[in-house]
Design a protein around this motif. Structure first.
Motif, PDB file in Angstrom:
ATOM      1  N   GLU A 253      37.670  65.932  29.365  1.00 39.16           N
ATOM      2  CA  GLU A 253      38.644  66.066  30.437  1.00 39.16           C
ATOM      3  C   GLU A 253      39.328  64.726  30.671  1.00 39.16           C
ATOM      4  O   GLU A 253      38.752  63.809  31.244  1.00 39.16           O
ATOM      5  CB  GLU A 253      37.926  66.534  31.709  1.00 39.16           C
ATOM      6  CG  GLU A 253      38.839  67.236  32.663  1.00 39.16           C
ATOM      7  CD  GLU A 253      38.101  67.721  33.901  1.00 39.16           C
ATOM      8  OE1 GLU A 253      36.861  67.682  33.903  1.00 39.16           O
ATOM      9  OE2 GLU A 253      38.783  68.096  34.862  1.00 39.16           O
TER      10      GLU A 253
ATOM     11  N   PRO B  97      39.480  71.969  24.316  1.00 39.74           N
ATOM     12  CA  PRO B  97      38.726  72.782  25.267  1.00 39.74           C
ATOM     13  C   PRO B  97      37.854  73.821  24.565  1.00 39.74           C
ATOM     14  O   PRO B  97      38.180  74.269  23.468  1.00 39.74           O
ATOM     15  CB  PRO B  97      39.813  73.455  26.107  1.00 39.74           C
ATOM     16  CG  PRO B  97      41.040  73.397  25.276  1.00 39.74           C
ATOM     17  CD  PRO B  97      40.924  72.192  24.413  1.00 39.74           C
TER      18      PRO B  97
ATOM     19  N   SER C 168      51.457  75.270  31.323  1.00 34.94           N
ATOM     20  CA  SER C 168      50.876  75.980  30.180  1.00 34.94           C
ATOM     21  C   SER C 168      51.178  77.466  30.197  1.00 34.94           C
ATOM     22  O   SER C 168      51.120  78.127  29.173  1.00 34.94           O
ATOM     23  CB  SER C 168      49.369  75.747  30.152  1.00 34.94           C
ATOM     24  OG  SER C 168      48.808  76.268  31.322  1.00 34.94           O
TER      25      SER C 168
ATOM     26  N   THR D 107      46.967  71.378  30.760  1.00 34.43           N
ATOM     27  CA  THR D 107      46.068  72.523  30.670  1.00 34.43           C
ATOM     28  C   THR D 107      46.208  73.363  31.935  1.00 34.43           C
ATOM     29  O   THR D 107      46.257  74.583  31.881  1.00 34.43           O
ATOM     30  CB  THR D 107      44.616  72.039  30.513  1.00 34.43           C
ATOM     31  OG1 THR D 107      44.568  71.031  29.517  1.00 34.43           O
ATOM     32  CG2 THR D 107      43.706  73.177  30.106  1.00 34.43           C
ATOM     33  N   ASP D 108      46.268  72.674  33.083  1.00 32.74           N
ATOM     34  CA  ASP D 108      46.554  73.323  34.372  1.00 32.74           C
ATOM     35  C   ASP D 108      47.580  72.485  35.103  1.00 32.74           C
ATOM     36  O   ASP D 108      47.652  71.283  34.901  1.00 32.74           O
ATOM     37  CB  ASP D 108      45.291  73.388  35.236  1.00 32.74           C
ATOM     38  CG  ASP D 108      44.332  74.447  34.753  1.00 32.74           C
ATOM     39  OD1 ASP D 108      44.774  75.581  34.578  1.00 32.74           O
ATOM     40  OD2 ASP D 108      43.155  74.107  34.558  1.00 32.74           O
TER      41      ASP D 108
ATOM     42  N   TYR E 171      44.291  67.831  32.217  1.00 33.10           N
ATOM     43  CA  TYR E 171      44.432  67.937  30.763  1.00 33.10           C
ATOM     44  C   TYR E 171      43.079  67.797  30.086  1.00 33.10           C
ATOM     45  O   TYR E 171      42.343  66.850  30.339  1.00 33.10           O
ATOM     46  CB  TYR E 171      45.413  66.911  30.203  1.00 33.10           C
ATOM     47  CG  TYR E 171      45.684  67.211  28.751  1.00 33.10           C
ATOM     48  CD1 TYR E 171      46.583  68.204  28.395  1.00 33.10           C
ATOM     49  CD2 TYR E 171      44.972  66.573  27.740  1.00 33.10           C
ATOM     50  CE1 TYR E 171      46.798  68.548  27.081  1.00 33.10           C
ATOM     51  CE2 TYR E 171      45.180  66.904  26.403  1.00 33.10           C
ATOM     52  CZ  TYR E 171      46.097  67.895  26.086  1.00 33.10           C
ATOM     53  OH  TYR E 171      46.291  68.243  24.787  1.00 33.10           O
TER      54      TYR E 171
END
Lengths: 264, 285
Positions: B21, B14, B73, B60-61, B10
């Motif tokens: 991060e 960004p 996401s 985020t990933d 996360y």
């Protein structure tokens, strides 16, 4: 809420950033006056090139300013519309089945667009290159001659700097309360009208409560440290003007002078 | 379905100069029907981690599996409301979320948002308020006029009234008096044992971890460094010494006594057992 490009300080290392905030503030006012003179395209070309030059000096990105213009697009479209309806002077530019669009309508709109763009550029250069606290120092300094007539320059500067200081805190707080209420099933996007009102209420009431509480705590903390608004106090940060400030001032006054001369 | 994190990253803000991060490649599976503590120094990503559990944040990933839902996401995450009904999240200092005219109305706000009937919501809210130790005399008072500790209880009741299967609490006892903190922790244990709720608690208090929790997750700089049973964590292996946090008081007493020459078993976990062991040592001399 994180994309507020307008009016945000950008910590860059440039000659404009290092200038005295008082001079920058006065220069901005002078340029604003220059922008409002009806000096025609030559005048705007002079102001425009000076502003662009300072923009480059401040190492700012033109794209960023254009992005800040985006919300005004709607206003400009509306303005064009009203102008074509109302202004009926100059020569006919387009003839749409009997409906005539006059040249002045288009030129007037263009004028306003250019003025707006220039004004936004000038203010953005100031706010992007000057820390908010420096700006309030400058305001205090510039108004201090008026202290003699009982003008509360320090108090006003203090109020502005406190207000600026708490903007990010309030944004954080809003995000936090929004998340907390979302966990309780609040949906700000969907729902009936009544539900939406409740959703907004559930955000605003806690925000007010904590703001008042914070204000009281801040006042207590300031009093506990002996803060008296009218007291004489020294400052850690001294504002100093150098050669570059005078050079900038000279240029700005030249711009104003030439604009006045053209519009006469 | 369990609760699991799979390669979760996360990143806050960004692609801006403020990029940060907060979670780095988290792989974690949390047991249902247990009390799991999440500990770690400030800024280690604990709060970010728990906000993924009811989809306030979406990774985020990577993917988060929670109950029968899957969050990532690259898909549209619809109907988050039904997830939030099943996973209740209590924020740090939740007293700031109170806003209604009366305490009962404020507690009923959550259940009503999740489309419970008025009567049902009232019933659930009263039960929740009783659970947190607030009686009828509080129902009609303003939530803004009571003490900080009581506000905290009202806010927690506001989530309990929704009756979620999973209860996530971000430092629920921070700033409470020791007695208040103790009764709060005992309430969570009761919710777990009696109503089979899965409970996650973010805490800084190692005593609470030792006394009330089943499992412990240790985080540091956005990574999970250990995930163990509480007893294994404190009494087996070295991981407890690697993290820079104060040990539970009981263990510090044992440690200090051992340093002074007492022959005590370092794995004593019960306070009575410890008293007996000390008595035995003293009568030997």
């Amino acid at each position: 809420m994180n994309n507020i490009a307008l009016g945000r300080y950008l910590p860059l290392d440039s000659i404009v950033h290092k200038m005295d905030p008082r001079y920058k503030l006065v220069a901005m006012l002078v340029l604003m006056i220059a922008i409002f003179f009806p000096s025609g395209y030559i005048g705007y070309a002079i102001i425009g090139s000076f502003v662009l030059f300072s923009l480059l000096l401040a190492k700012l990105n033109i794209k960023m300013i254009l992005r800040a213009m985006k919300p005004m697009l709607f206003m400009l479209v509306f303005l064009t519309f009203v102008n074509t309806l109302v202004l009926r002077t100059g020569y006919v530019l387009i003839d749409l089945f009997g409906f005539k669009v006059y040249s002045d309508a288009i030129f007037q709109t263009l004028y306003i667009t250019i003025r707006l763009l220039l004004m936004i550029m000038v203010t953005t250069i100031l706010t992007a290159s000057t820390k908010p606290l420096d700006l309030t120092l400058a305001i205090e300094d510039l108004f201090s001659p008026l202290k003699r007539f009982g003008f509360p320059a320090h108090e006003i500067a203090m109020m502005i700097s406190i207000a600026l200081r708490f903007i990010p805190t309030l944004i954080d707080e809003t995000n936090r309360i929004m998340k907390a209420q979302a966990s309780r099933g609040v949906d700000l996007k969907e729902g009936t009208f009544k539900e939406k009102i409740m959703a907004i209420l559930s955000l605003i009431v806690p925000l007010f409560v904590s703001s008042f509480q914070r204000a009281e705590e801040l006042a207590d903390a300031m009093e506990a440290r002996g803060y008296i608004p009218s007291a004489k106090r020294t400052r850690y940060k001294q504002l100093k003007h150098t050669m570059k400030d005078w050079v900038m001032m000279f240029c700005v006054i030249c711009v104003l002078g030439s604009v006045i001369w053209i519009s006469l | 379905m369990p609760i699991a994190f799979e390669k979760v990253n996360y990143i806050y803000a960004p692609k801006t100069p403020f990029q940060y991060e907060a979670l780095k490649c988290i792989d974690l599976a949390i047991e249902l029907n247990k009390i799991t503590a999440i500990i770690g120094p400030t800024g280690s990503g604990k709060s970010t981690l728990v906000q993924h559990l009811n989809a306030l944040l979406v990774p985020t990933d990577g993917t988060v599996y929670i109950l029968d839902r899957e969050l990532s996401s690259n898909q549209k995450n619809k109907d988050l409301k039904s997830l939030r009904q099943r996973v209740g999240l209590v924020f740090q200092f939740p007293e700031y979320q109170l806003f209604e005219e009366t305490i009962l109305k404020d507690v009923m706000f959550g259940p009503l948002n999740f489309k419970m009937s008025e009567e049902d919501a009232r019933q659930k809210s009263m039960t929740a308020l009783t659970m947190v130790g607030l009686d009828e005399s509080f129902y009609e008072r303003s939530p803004l006029d009571i003490s900080g500790g009581q506000k905290r209880r009202v806010a927690i009741a506001g989530i309990l009234a929704i009756n979620p299967d999973v209860l996530v609490l971000d430092e629920p006892t921070a700033g409470l008096d020791p007695q208040g903190a103790k009764s709060m922790m005992e309430l969570f244990v009761e919710l777990n044992r009696k109503y089979k709720k899965t409970i996650l608690i973010v805490t800084h208090d190692m005593d609470h971890v030792l006394n009330y929790c089943d499992n412990v997750v240790v985080m540091k700089k956005g990574e999970v460094i250990t995930h163990q049973q509480v007893n294994d964590f404190f009494f087996k292996g070295e991981s407890v010494k690697e993290i820079e946090m104060a040990l539970p008081q009981r263990l510090r007493v044992v440690e200090a006594l051992r340093e002074k020459g007492f022959k005590l078993d370092s794995k004593i976990s019960d306070i009575k057992e410890l008293a007996n062991a000390i008595k035995k040592e003293i009568s030997h001399e």
